[in-house]
Design a protein around this motif. Structure first.
Motif, short mmCIF file in Angstrom:
data_model
loop_
_atom_site.label_atom_id
_atom_site.label_comp_id
_atom_site.label_asym_id
_atom_site.label_seq_id
_atom_site.Cartn_x
_atom_site.Cartn_y
_atom_site.Cartn_z
N LEU A 47 4.38 -11.16 53.95
CA LEU A 47 5.60 -11.09 53.15
C LEU A 47 6.05 -9.66 52.91
O LEU A 47 7.13 -9.42 52.38
N GLY A 48 5.21 -8.70 53.28
CA GLY A 48 5.56 -7.29 53.08
C GLY A 48 5.62 -6.91 51.60
O GLY A 48 6.46 -6.12 51.20
N LEU A 49 4.70 -7.47 50.82
CA LEU A 49 4.74 -7.24 49.38
C LEU A 49 4.18 -5.86 49.04
O LEU A 49 3.09 -5.50 49.45
N ALA A 50 4.98 -5.12 48.30
CA ALA A 50 4.59 -3.80 47.84
C ALA A 50 5.35 -3.53 46.55
O ALA A 50 6.34 -4.19 46.25
N GLU A 51 4.87 -2.57 45.79
CA GLU A 51 5.54 -2.23 44.55
C GLU A 51 7.02 -1.96 44.79
O GLU A 51 7.39 -1.26 45.74
N GLY A 52 7.86 -2.57 43.97
CA GLY A 52 9.31 -2.40 44.09
C GLY A 52 10.01 -3.48 44.90
O GLY A 52 11.24 -3.55 44.90
N ALA A 53 9.26 -4.33 45.59
CA ALA A 53 9.87 -5.38 46.42
C ALA A 53 10.49 -6.46 45.53
O ALA A 53 9.92 -6.86 44.52
N ASP A 54 11.67 -6.93 45.92
CA ASP A 54 12.32 -8.04 45.23
C ASP A 54 11.71 -9.35 45.72
O ASP A 54 11.57 -9.56 46.93
N VAL A 55 11.34 -10.21 44.78
CA VAL A 55 10.69 -11.48 45.11
C VAL A 55 11.19 -12.58 44.19
O VAL A 55 11.90 -12.31 43.21
N HIS A 56 10.77 -13.78 44.48
CA HIS A 56 10.96 -14.93 43.59
C HIS A 56 9.58 -15.47 43.26
O HIS A 56 8.72 -15.55 44.13
N VAL A 57 9.38 -15.83 42.01
CA VAL A 57 8.15 -16.45 41.55
C VAL A 57 8.43 -17.93 41.39
O VAL A 57 9.44 -18.32 40.80
N LEU A 58 7.53 -18.77 41.92
CA LEU A 58 7.68 -20.22 41.87
C LEU A 58 6.47 -20.83 41.18
O LEU A 58 5.33 -20.51 41.53
N ILE A 59 6.75 -21.71 40.21
CA ILE A 59 5.67 -22.36 39.46
C ILE A 59 6.03 -23.83 39.29
O ILE A 59 7.04 -24.15 38.65
N LYS A 60 5.21 -24.72 39.85
CA LYS A 60 5.44 -26.15 39.66
C LYS A 60 5.27 -26.50 38.19
O LYS A 60 4.38 -25.99 37.52
N SER A 61 6.12 -27.38 37.69
CA SER A 61 6.07 -27.75 36.28
C SER A 61 4.74 -28.41 35.92
O SER A 61 4.28 -28.30 34.77
N THR A 62 4.11 -29.07 36.87
CA THR A 62 2.82 -29.72 36.61
C THR A 62 1.68 -28.72 36.47
O THR A 62 0.57 -29.09 36.07
N GLU A 63 1.93 -27.45 36.79
CA GLU A 63 0.91 -26.41 36.69
C GLU A 63 1.07 -25.57 35.43
O GLU A 63 0.39 -24.57 35.26
N VAL A 64 1.98 -25.99 34.55
CA VAL A 64 2.20 -25.28 33.29
C VAL A 64 1.54 -26.06 32.16
O VAL A 64 1.87 -27.22 31.94
N ALA A 65 0.61 -25.43 31.47
CA ALA A 65 -0.01 -26.02 30.28
C ALA A 65 0.72 -25.47 29.06
O ALA A 65 1.35 -24.41 29.12
N VAL A 66 0.62 -26.18 27.95
CA VAL A 66 1.30 -25.78 26.72
C VAL A 66 0.29 -25.69 25.58
O VAL A 66 -0.50 -26.61 25.39
N ALA A 67 0.35 -24.59 24.84
CA ALA A 67 -0.48 -24.41 23.65
C ALA A 67 0.46 -24.16 22.46
O ALA A 67 1.58 -23.68 22.65
N THR A 68 -0.01 -24.45 21.27
CA THR A 68 0.82 -24.27 20.09
C THR A 68 0.78 -22.85 19.54
O THR A 68 1.31 -22.59 18.46
N GLY A 69 0.19 -21.94 20.29
CA GLY A 69 0.16 -20.53 19.89
C GLY A 69 -0.55 -19.73 20.94
O GLY A 69 -0.98 -20.27 21.97
N PRO A 70 -0.67 -18.42 20.72
CA PRO A 70 -1.41 -17.58 21.68
C PRO A 70 -2.85 -18.06 21.81
O PRO A 70 -3.41 -18.61 20.86
#
Length: 140
Positions: A47-70
């Motif tokens: 992907l040619g990833l290096a500091e300063g490269a423009d990218v998109h971050v993708l996260i499936k909703s099923t991979e997000v957990a929820v907590a009621t605080g830090p």
């Protein structure tokens, strides 16, 4: 290309640490927070990833957990504070939309039991948790 992944954020690579097999890529989202992705070194190179490269971050909703605080004492690097915007209960699963600090939305798909145990309602402060191994990086 259009994807079914609900959570798609633009950002800029802020750091890359390359290992023998796996690497970590830190991305400063346009919305402000920094997200860490653990991907293969081969992917970093392809992907040619290096500091300063423009990218998109993708996260499936099923991979997000929820907590009621830090959450302390946990290895999950990606902890995003926010406020519940909407809770939509299905028969088994619940969709939770979380407004992050900049106003962008992050969607979590969690069990209905989990959402009810946390008593999630609109306006509640929460922390979205995402393991770095569940974050994908794409180049535009």
């Amino acid at each position: 290309m259009r994807l079914s992944i609900r959570n798609q954020f633009a950002g800029t690579v802020s750091a890359v640490a390359v290992g023998e097999v796996m690497s970590t890529v830190k991305v400063r989202l346009a919305s402000g927070p920094e997200i860490t992705a653990a991907i293969t070194g081969e992917a970093v190179e392809e992907l040619g990833l290096a500091e300063g490269a423009d990218v998109h971050v993708l996260i499936k909703s099923t991979e997000v957990a929820v907590a009621t605080g830090p959450v302390s004492g946990i290895s999950i690097r990606n902890q995003l504070p926010g406020v519940v915007a909407d809770v939509d209960h299905g028969a088994v699963m619940t969709t939770v939309k979380i407004t992050l600090g900049d106003g962008s939305l992050l969607t979590a798909a969690i069990t209905r039991d989990g959402a009810e145990d946390l008593a999630l309602t609109a306006g509640a402060s929460v922390t979205a948790l995402v393991k770095s191994t569940e974050v994908s990086v794409a180049v535009p």
